[in-house]
Design a protein around this motif. Structure first.
Motif, PDB file in Angstrom:
ATOM      1  N   UNK A  28       0.822  -1.235   0.100  1.00 20.45           N
ATOM      2  CA  UNK A  28      -0.085  -0.087  -0.067  1.00 20.45           C
ATOM      3  C   UNK A  28       0.948   1.203  -0.152  1.00 20.45           C
ATOM      4  N   UNK A  29       0.411   2.069  -0.660  1.00 22.36           N
ATOM      5  CA  UNK A  29       1.399   3.538  -0.895  1.00 22.36           C
ATOM      6  C   UNK A  29       1.082   4.230   0.327  1.00 22.36           C
ATOM      7  N   UNK A  30       2.053   4.836   0.944  1.00 20.36           N
ATOM      8  CA  UNK A  30       2.225   5.601   2.093  1.00 20.36           C
ATOM      9  C   UNK A  30       2.397   7.068   1.840  1.00 20.36           C
ATOM     10  N   UNK A  69      13.979   1.856   6.856  1.00 17.90           N
ATOM     11  CA  UNK A  69      14.356   3.190   6.200  1.00 17.90           C
ATOM     12  C   UNK A  69      13.309   4.003   5.989  1.00 17.90           C
ATOM     13  N   UNK A  70      11.871   3.521   5.626  1.00 15.69           N
ATOM     14  CA  UNK A  70      10.886   4.037   5.616  1.00 15.69           C
ATOM     15  C   UNK A  70      10.461   4.861   7.040  1.00 15.69           C
ATOM     16  N   UNK A  71      10.716   4.293   8.203  1.00 15.32           N
ATOM     17  CA  UNK A  71      10.411   4.823   9.325  1.00 15.32           C
ATOM     18  C   UNK A  71      11.548   6.152   9.805  1.00 15.32           C
ATOM     19  N   UNK A  89       5.306  10.243  -1.498  1.00 13.74           N
ATOM     20  CA  UNK A  89       6.022  11.481  -1.162  1.00 13.74           C
ATOM     21  C   UNK A  89       7.504  11.587  -1.041  1.00 13.74           C
ATOM     22  N   UNK A  90       8.058  10.624  -1.740  1.00 15.16           N
ATOM     23  CA  UNK A  90       9.555  10.599  -1.662  1.00 15.16           C
ATOM     24  C   UNK A  90       9.970  10.418  -3.179  1.00 15.16           C
ATOM     25  N   UNK A  93      15.767   0.788  -1.855  1.00 11.80           N
ATOM     26  CA  UNK A  93      15.790   2.058  -2.355  1.00 11.80           C
ATOM     27  C   UNK A  93      14.309   2.170  -3.243  1.00 11.80           C
ATOM     28  N   UNK A  94      14.447   1.053  -4.334  1.00 13.95           N
ATOM     29  CA  UNK A  94      13.270   0.671  -5.362  1.00 13.95           C
ATOM     30  C   UNK A  94      11.739   0.708  -4.465  1.00 13.95           C
ATOM     31  N   UNK A  95      12.013  -0.168  -3.219  1.00 17.09           N
ATOM     32  CA  UNK A  95      10.658  -0.371  -2.447  1.00 17.09           C
ATOM     33  C   UNK A  95      10.153   0.727  -1.562  1.00 17.09           C
ATOM     34  N   UNK A  96      11.070   1.574  -1.184  1.00 23.10           N
ATOM     35  CA  UNK A  96      10.916   2.889  -0.341  1.00 23.10           C
ATOM     36  C   UNK A  96      10.066   3.815  -1.228  1.00 23.10           C
TER      37      UNK A  96
END
Ligand code: 5GP
Length: 189
Positions: free
Chosen positions: A1-3, A183-185, A35-36, A26-29
């Protein structure tokens, strides 16, 4: 799900030894966080068959790259394994001005330049679980000739040493999903 969260914009750098899985992370983030924005670097390295110009890198000649350096078109740049790599300044600055988060996947020399220019940038270093596992991944990946792969492996320890004292966050990629979430956190905290 996109955040998508409305946090303050920021500049984030991901570095780590070759083969550590930082491109996958990186690709997954980027895929999960709308927003990134991922900066596409320029390089003089030859394009591999799987890579796409403008998606993976802007593949340009050394002459064009050196001209770009003279014109101040790179936010940072470095020579890595005999090839030049650099972050195009204009797009990154535009995104930051418009309140976006920007992620750079660059080497430690570049990360240090970014930290000097922008001390508020957050530098993230991806660590391999062990040197043995890193060597295995590099050979399996098969993109490099064996000699190139062993030069890159030798560079891994040096890169970790150079990152000490500069990098803010250290993420061990012993479990891909866990590393992605860490990394997302960091980006959203
Ligand atoms: P590769 O050839 O494996 O794609 O990248 C080699 C190294 O160059 C990696 O450590 C990668 O992070 C780094 N790199 C890629 N783009 C840039 C950039 O724009 N600037 C800097 N300093 N390093 C980069």
């Amino acid at each position: 799900m996109a955040e998508n969260r409305n946090n303050k914009a920021g500049l984030y750098v991901i570095s780590g030894p070759s083969g550590v899985g930082k491109s996958t992370i990186t690709r997954e983030v980027i895929r999960r966080c709308e927003d990134v924005y991922l900066s596409v670097s320029a390089t003089t390295r030859p394009k591999s068959e799987q890579e796409v110009h403008g998606r993976d890198y802007w593949f340009i000649s050394r002459e064009e790259f050196e001209h770009g350096i003279e014109q101040g078109r790179f936010l940072e740049w470095a020579e890595v394994y005999g090839n030049l790599y650099g972050t195009p300044r204009d797009k990154v600055e535009q995104r930051l001005e418009h309140g976006g988060n920007v992620l750079l996947e660059i080497d430690v020399q570049g990360g240090r330049q970014i930290k000097q220019a922008r001390p508020d940038a957050v530098l993230i270093f991806i660590m391999p679980p062990s040197p043995e596992q890193l060597a295995e991944r590099m050979y399996k990946r098969g993109r490099d000739e064996k000699e190139v792969a062993s030069v890159r492996l030798g560079g891994a320890e040096k890169e970790i040493e150079q990152a000490k004292g500069w990098y803010d966050k250290w993420v061990v990629n012993d479990d891909l999903e866990k590393a992605i979430n860490e990394v997302i956190d960091i980006v959203h905290s």
